[in-house]
Design a protein around this motif. Structure first.
Motif, short mmCIF file in Angstrom:
data_model
loop_
_atom_site.label_atom_id
_atom_site.label_comp_id
_atom_site.label_asym_id
_atom_site.label_seq_id
_atom_site.Cartn_x
_atom_site.Cartn_y
_atom_site.Cartn_z
N TYR A 92 0.86 -1.18 0.00
CA TYR A 92 0.00 0.00 0.00
C TYR A 92 0.90 1.23 0.00
O TYR A 92 2.10 1.15 0.25
CB TYR A 92 -0.96 0.01 1.20
CG TYR A 92 -0.29 -0.16 2.56
CD1 TYR A 92 0.05 0.95 3.33
CD2 TYR A 92 -0.02 -1.42 3.08
CE1 TYR A 92 0.65 0.81 4.57
CE2 TYR A 92 0.58 -1.57 4.31
CZ TYR A 92 0.91 -0.47 5.06
OH TYR A 92 1.50 -0.62 6.28
N MET A 93 0.31 2.37 -0.28
CA MET A 93 1.07 3.62 -0.37
C MET A 93 0.97 4.37 0.96
O MET A 93 -0.10 4.46 1.55
CB MET A 93 0.53 4.50 -1.49
CG MET A 93 1.25 5.81 -1.69
SD MET A 93 0.48 6.81 -3.01
CE MET A 93 1.63 8.19 -3.10
N VAL A 94 2.09 4.89 1.44
CA VAL A 94 2.09 5.74 2.63
C VAL A 94 2.64 7.11 2.25
O VAL A 94 3.57 7.22 1.44
CB VAL A 94 2.90 5.14 3.78
CG1 VAL A 94 2.29 3.83 4.24
CG2 VAL A 94 4.35 4.94 3.39
N VAL A 95 2.04 8.16 2.81
CA VAL A 95 2.43 9.53 2.50
C VAL A 95 2.71 10.26 3.80
O VAL A 95 1.84 10.32 4.68
CB VAL A 95 1.33 10.27 1.72
CG1 VAL A 95 1.76 11.70 1.40
CG2 VAL A 95 0.97 9.52 0.44
N LEU A 205 -2.90 4.87 1.51
CA LEU A 205 -3.87 4.71 0.43
C LEU A 205 -3.78 3.29 -0.12
O LEU A 205 -2.68 2.73 -0.22
CB LEU A 205 -3.60 5.70 -0.71
CG LEU A 205 -3.67 7.19 -0.41
CD1 LEU A 205 -3.17 8.00 -1.59
CD2 LEU A 205 -5.09 7.59 -0.06
N ASP A 206 -4.91 2.74 -0.50
CA ASP A 206 -4.89 1.40 -1.09
C ASP A 206 -6.16 1.18 -1.91
O ASP A 206 -7.19 1.83 -1.70
CB ASP A 206 -4.78 0.33 0.00
CG ASP A 206 -4.24 -1.00 -0.55
OD1 ASP A 206 -3.77 -1.02 -1.71
OD2 ASP A 206 -4.27 -2.00 0.19
N ASP A 207 -6.07 0.24 -2.83
CA ASP A 207 -7.20 -0.24 -3.63
C ASP A 207 -8.00 0.91 -4.24
O ASP A 207 -9.20 1.06 -3.98
CB ASP A 207 -8.10 -1.15 -2.79
CG ASP A 207 -7.43 -2.48 -2.49
OD1 ASP A 207 -6.53 -2.85 -3.26
OD2 ASP A 207 -7.80 -3.13 -1.51
N ILE A 208 -7.33 1.70 -5.05
CA ILE A 208 -7.98 2.79 -5.78
C ILE A 208 -8.55 2.20 -7.06
O ILE A 208 -7.85 1.54 -7.82
CB ILE A 208 -6.97 3.90 -6.11
CG1 ILE A 208 -6.21 4.34 -4.85
CG2 ILE A 208 -7.66 5.10 -6.75
CD1 ILE A 208 -5.03 5.25 -5.12
N SER A 209 -9.83 2.44 -7.31
CA SER A 209 -10.45 1.83 -8.48
C SER A 209 -11.44 2.77 -9.15
O SER A 209 -12.07 3.60 -8.50
CB SER A 209 -11.15 0.52 -8.10
OG SER A 209 -12.24 0.76 -7.24
N LEU A 210 -11.56 2.62 -10.44
CA LEU A 210 -12.58 3.30 -11.24
C LEU A 210 -13.15 2.24 -12.17
O LEU A 210 -12.50 1.81 -13.12
CB LEU A 210 -11.98 4.47 -12.04
CG LEU A 210 -13.00 5.33 -12.78
CD1 LEU A 210 -13.82 6.17 -11.79
CD2 LEU A 210 -12.31 6.26 -13.78
#
Length: 400
Positions: A92-95, A205-210
């Motif tokens: 996952y992404m960390v900011v 952030l994780d599992d971004i979907s369109l």
């Protein structure tokens, strides 16, 4: 002979791509997730960020793609259960936000015109320096409001705003239905952290979907956009006060006939009776954050909670048991179908069951208020079922 056959295969493949390219493009736009590497399982590819990248640490102003945030920075805590993607500790992404108002994540998507898409992203707070019973932290300076608040845009259009006010290191879903309109081809989709505090607003952030839903018929007009985080913006409806007997205004009669000729003296319990005309309450309302709880769902036309609603309420109970000063108000809404009085009663019964469930989890009753408005405050078109269902909702106000 093998070379000739290989060449024929190349030519045949080229003819296939040329003849069926339009079909292939449409298929690619309508099949699966339009966002590449939305789960981050491929690492640091398929997107860009206004922050700098580091694969070994994540100091302020940097991001990383990891399976353990706590190993990158001593101030980070791993999300409960690991990444959101099914099967545990994946990537996952960390900011590590540093106060700059810049986009944390961006990617390009190819979309079809006049089509509906389902967008979603999971995010959570990962800043671990949080006292056990407050939403404020004061270690190493005045660190307040460590609450990631994300804004999602597609092109120049604001799609969704959500805030993690739980601070429970649990994944929160932000979602919306997006209508492409006249857009076609590549568009930038971006996520920005609106919290500009220098510390304490770090997020994952994780599992971004369109996901493509459908192309709409010719002449389709989309419903009004639905905000996901709202302030107290309900216009106070003028209250129609009926003409009633004077006794209902607190009137006392002096039967001593002091004015003679059968006229009695009247004593008002109040300074003066309420004007029995239609009046509008113009008292300024404080801005209180109101959040639509999308997972608080009920059995159709009844007040019984569905299982997924209980999962969301368990999270709220955990949050309220930790932050013991928090008080909330649950607001029930229905659509406008059926009898108005029954709709109000149903909305009241539903939020009453929400309150009962939280009390069963150890939350004091005086920390929870409820109100049901029935169908008085729609946020979407009531003429179509696909939008009418958005009006059947429970909202939560954080009032302390």
């Amino acid at each position: 002979m093998g070379i000739v056959n290989y060449g024929k295969r190349i030519i045949a493949a080229g003819i296939f791509v040329f003849l069926f390219a339009p079909f292939y493009v449409v298929f690619a736009q309508t099949a699966g997730n339009c966002i590449p590497n939305g789960s981050f399982e491929l690492g640091n590819v398929g997107f860009e960020s206004g922050f700098s990248y580091s694969d070994r640490s994540a100091p302020p102003g940097y991001y990383s793609v990891t399976d353990h945030a706590s190993q990158l920075n001593k101030d980070f805590k791993d999300p409960d259960g690991g990444d959101h993607t099914e099967a545990g500790y994946g990537m996952y992404m960390v900011v590590n936000s540093d106060g700059r108002k810049i986009q944390a994540w961006c990617s390009k998507v190819t979309v079809l015109p006049n089509s509906e898409y389902d967008f979603s992203v999971f995010f959570c707070n990962i800043y671990r320096l949080l006292p056990p019973k407050t939403n404020f932290a004061f270690e190493n300076g005045d660190v307040k409001g460590n609450d990631p608040k994300i804004k999602v845009t597609i092109g120049n259009e604001e799609l969704v705003i959500e805030r993690d006010f739980y601070h429970m290191f649990k994944w929160i879903k932000a979602s919306a239905i997006w209508y492409s309109g006249e857009h076609s081809g590549p568009l930038r989709i971006c996520i920005e952290n609106l919290n500009t505090n220098e510390r304490g607003n770090d997020l994952a952030l994780d599992d971004i979907s369109l996901i493509y839903i459908r192309t709409m018929p010719e002449g389709y007009k989309p419903p009004e956009k639905i905000p996901t985080v709202m302030h107290r913006d309900y216009k106070k409806t003028p209250v129609a006060r009926r003409k009633v007997p004077l006794s209902e205004y607190g009137i006392e009669f002096d039967n001593s006939d002091t004015l003679n000729q059968g006229v009695y003296k009247i004593h008002y319990k109040k300074e003066k009776p309420v004007d029995p005309e239609i009046v509008e309450d113009t008292t300024p309302a404080a801005k209180i954050e109101r959040v639509i709880l999308k997972d608080i769902l009920f059995v159709q036309s009844r007040a019984e909670l569905l299982p997924q609603a209980k999962l969301e309420l368990d999270r709220i109970a955990e949050w309220m048991n930790r932050d013991t000063n928090v008080r909330v108000r649950f607001i029930g809404h229905t659509d406008n179908q059926g009898d108005t009085k029954l709709n109000v009663a149903l909305s009241e019964a539903r939020v009453s069951n929400v309150k009962k469930y939280l009390i069963s989890k150890g939350i004091a009753a005086d920390r929870i208020e409820t109100v049901g408005y029935g169908g008085a405050f729609p946020i979407a078109d009531n003429t179509k079922e696909e939008t009418r269902k958005l009006n059947r909702r429970v909202e939560m106000e954080i009032i302390e």
